[in-house]
Design an enzyme around this catalytic site. Structure first.
Site, PDB file in Angstrom:
ATOM      1  N   GLU A 185      82.272  21.882  55.302  1.00 22.55           N
ATOM      2  CA  GLU A 185      82.033  20.744  54.409  1.00 22.55           C
ATOM      3  C   GLU A 185      83.336  20.210  53.800  1.00 22.55           C
ATOM      4  O   GLU A 185      83.395  19.885  52.616  1.00 22.55           O
ATOM      5  CB  GLU A 185      81.052  21.156  53.301  1.00 22.55           C
ATOM      6  N   GLU A 238      72.447  22.093  58.683  1.00 20.72           N
ATOM      7  CA  GLU A 238      71.832  22.762  57.535  1.00 20.72           C
ATOM      8  C   GLU A 238      70.595  21.985  57.117  1.00 20.72           C
ATOM      9  O   GLU A 238      70.683  21.043  56.334  1.00 20.72           O
ATOM     10  CB  GLU A 238      72.803  22.877  56.356  1.00 20.72           C
TER      11      GLU A 238
END
Length: 617
Positions: A185, A238
């Site tokens: 991320e 995710e």
């Protein structure tokens, strides 16, 4: 083929026949992308993945959770790798016991699961400092997650050791790892345009040959890409099956039907998916992370996450609904116009395996904590103070066995004359109890920065017990996560000086010494900070249980030396998970460090209570 056979001979624990369809024995192409779909050894392939972190699950239960993953219809396991556990002290690496990554990857292979490895170095994961070791913050100029020399040198040293473990388990070397994630991320951080390329090259230069991936939200995709990379819109890396909880907040729950309907809609597009989390597990010890947006919020001990499996590995309604969904997809999901194996590569004409039986949980009843020893009595016998004119933050304490303290509590002690106004200037991280001699005065934190110190005769000891409640794991403030007293504290506008500083990390060696200390019978009136001790007697084979701490205020629980984690009366979490493998027949020692108000008993119950539920849309 010769290399593969050599690897098989050297790896007797692997049962590659369960893992590898006959058409994949070549092992030359690996996982690839083509027109927004995945290919594995040239065959169309969809990732049906689920996240489970070996460091959040007792080693004895790893295989059980993997079998449940297979029974749900998944073919891929994803896991992070926590740098701060594998290198707790700079240059000292640990891949043993519950951190045995080799054993974990071997079990995944044995049980027919591919692996997507997410080695970081930063992992987020609601884990202290996003998995980065706190000793990095000893450098006052440290710039985490950048190409700052002090950071890259530490990453290089860590990757040198980690990749010795990882590289042999890659797909092209006969192992289960089909892809490796580059950092995590980074698009939400993006402080250094050269950083992602650095991490990519750090992996490639150490022998990573499988497909490299990144993971970002839609707003961070453009910043999180690696040079030379491309978008892969057909993979949801995710898909959140639930959410994590913070102390003082509700227990978050996602509606099962809504979640499964969303998964179904993703699968209908032909996309791959990874369920985060399939099995959450537990933030044992002091490893929980924290958030710092409008205010600092630390995460609870449980990482149940309202996931597909509960914290203790039990099935939820999500499991059976997802199993039904995946069973309908598997077998139909074949390459168009071909009669070859389905793109899951596992269940060609074979129904999903039956879900393993659930282990029963035990209710051992009330446990009397009949002995105690005050923290003030522990100080002169078990703890050697550090003397310093100025307050020193936790990470920079000059300790004997290593430089710095990563977790737990720090006690700052100095001498004052008279009373007045104590002001922290926002230098307490994260929460402090203040005492004059042994008299409790009050608490200090991010919101309360001032206390009145009562007047008194002569010189007295001012004691400030500071708890590190967990470092922020996400956001732009990672470089500011030093704990303890991070600067001067003032009494009547004069900075305090000449401290004795006690490290209270409560490592196993300390808990062992505490065992033979001068314990006393709990008196009629008692208050923390103190250690309390009792014994749980088990006649038969130990089973999982949950400890309910009603009547206790805030602290940490140890069972047979294992740190189960924190409890706090503000909730939402009201029980701590105690795995059966950490218990033994006969006597089991329970030690509680209670900061303030202690109860006389704790309850061992067979049902967890994670707090007041709030459903999330």
């Amino acid at each position: 083929v010769a290399l593969l056979l050599t690897h098989l001979l050297l790896s007797p624990r692997f049962n590659w026949s369960e893992l590898t369809p006959l058409g994949l024995w070549g092992r030359t192409l690996g996982l690839q992308t083509e027109n927004s779909q995945f290919l594995l050894e040239g065959m169309p392939f969809r990732i049906f993945g689920g996240s489970m972190h070996y460091f959040r699950v007792p080693r004895e239960y790893w295989e059980d959770r993997m079998l449940k993953m297979k029974a749900c219809g998944l073919n891929t396991l994803t896991t992070y790798v926590p740098w701060n556990l594998h290198e707790k002290e700079r240059g000292k690496f640990d891949f043993s016991k519950n951190l045995d990554l080799r054993a974990f990857l071997s079990l995944a292979a044995k049980n027919g699961l591919w692996v997507i490895l997410r080695p970081g170095p930063y992992i987020c994961s609601e884990w202290d400092l996003g998995g980065l070791p706190s000793w990095l913050l000893q450098d006052p100029e440290m710039q985490l997650r950048t190409t700052y020399k002090g950071f890259t040198e530490a990453v290089d040293s860590y990757f040198d050791r980690l990749m010795r473990v990882v590289v042999p388990f890659q797909y092209k070397k006969g192992g289960p790892i089909i892809a490796v994630q580059v950092e995590n991320e980074y698009g939400s951080y993006a402080k250094d345009p050269n950083y992602m390329t650095y991490v990519k090259m750090a992996l490639l230069s150490r022998g990573i040959v499988e497909l490299l991936m990144t993971s970002d939200n839609k707003n961070g995709l453009s910043f999180g890409l690696v040079e030379g990379g491309e978008y892969q819109p057909k993979m949801v890396m995710e898909y959140w099956t639930g959410w994590f909880d913070n102390w003082g907040g509700p227990h978050y729950v996602f509606d099962a039907d809504e979640m499964v309907n969303t998964v179904a809609s993703i699968l209908k597009t032909g996309a791959s998916i990874n369920l985060y989390m399939f099995h959450g597990g537990t933030n044992f010890g002091f490893m929980n992370g924290a958030l710092e947006a409008d205010e600092y919020k630390s995460d609870v001990t449980s990482y149940d996450y309202d996931a597909v499996l509960t914290e203790a590995g039990d099935y939820t309604s999500k499991f059976f609904k997802l199993r039904q969904l995946f069973s309908m997809v598997i077998g139909k999901d074949k390459p168009r116009g071909q009669n070859t194996a389905p793109t899951t590569l596992f269940h060609h004409g074979i129904p999903l395996p039956l879900p393993p039986m659930i282990e029963s949980k035990a209710s051992y009843g009330a446990i009397l904590l009949h002995q105690y020893i005050s923290l003030w009595d522990v100080l002169p016998t078990l703890l050697q103070p550090i003397k310093s004119e100025l307050p020193v933050n936790m990470e920079n304490l000059p300790l004997n066995d290593s430089m710095g303290q990563p977790y737990g509590y720090v006690l700052y002690e100095t001498v004052i004359f008279g009373g007045g106004q104590l002001h922290t200037q926002d230098h307490v991280r994260d929460r402090a109890q203040v005492f004059v001699n042994t008299m409790y005065v009050g608490e200090l934190d991010y919101n309360t920065m001032e206390l009145s110190i009562p007047e008194g005769q002569g010189f007295r000891q001012l004691r400030i017990l500071v708890e590190n409640r967990g470092r922020v794991n996400y956001g732009l403030t990672l470089n500011e996560q030093r704990k303890g007293l991070i600067g001067d504290v003032f009494l009547n506008k004069t900075p305090l000086r000449n401290f004795k500083i006690y490290s209270l990390e409560m490592k196993p060696a300390f808990m062992k010494r505490l065992r033979v200390s001068g314990w006393s019978t709990v008196p009629d009136y008692f208050v923390g900070p103190a250690f309390f001790r009792g014994r749980l007697w088990i006649e038969h084979q130990p089973q999982d249980t949950f400890l309910k701490l009603q009547g206790w205020e805030k602290g940490v629980v140890f069972v047979n030396g294992q740190n189960l984690g924190r409890y706090w009366k503000i909730g939402p979490q009201e029980t701590l998970y105690l795995p059966g493998p950490w218990l033994r027949r006969g006597g089991n020692e329970i030690v509680i460090f209670e900061e303030r108000t202690a109860g006389r008993i704790i309850q061992s119950v067979d049902i967890p209570y994670l707090g007041r539920t709030q459903y999330v849309d």
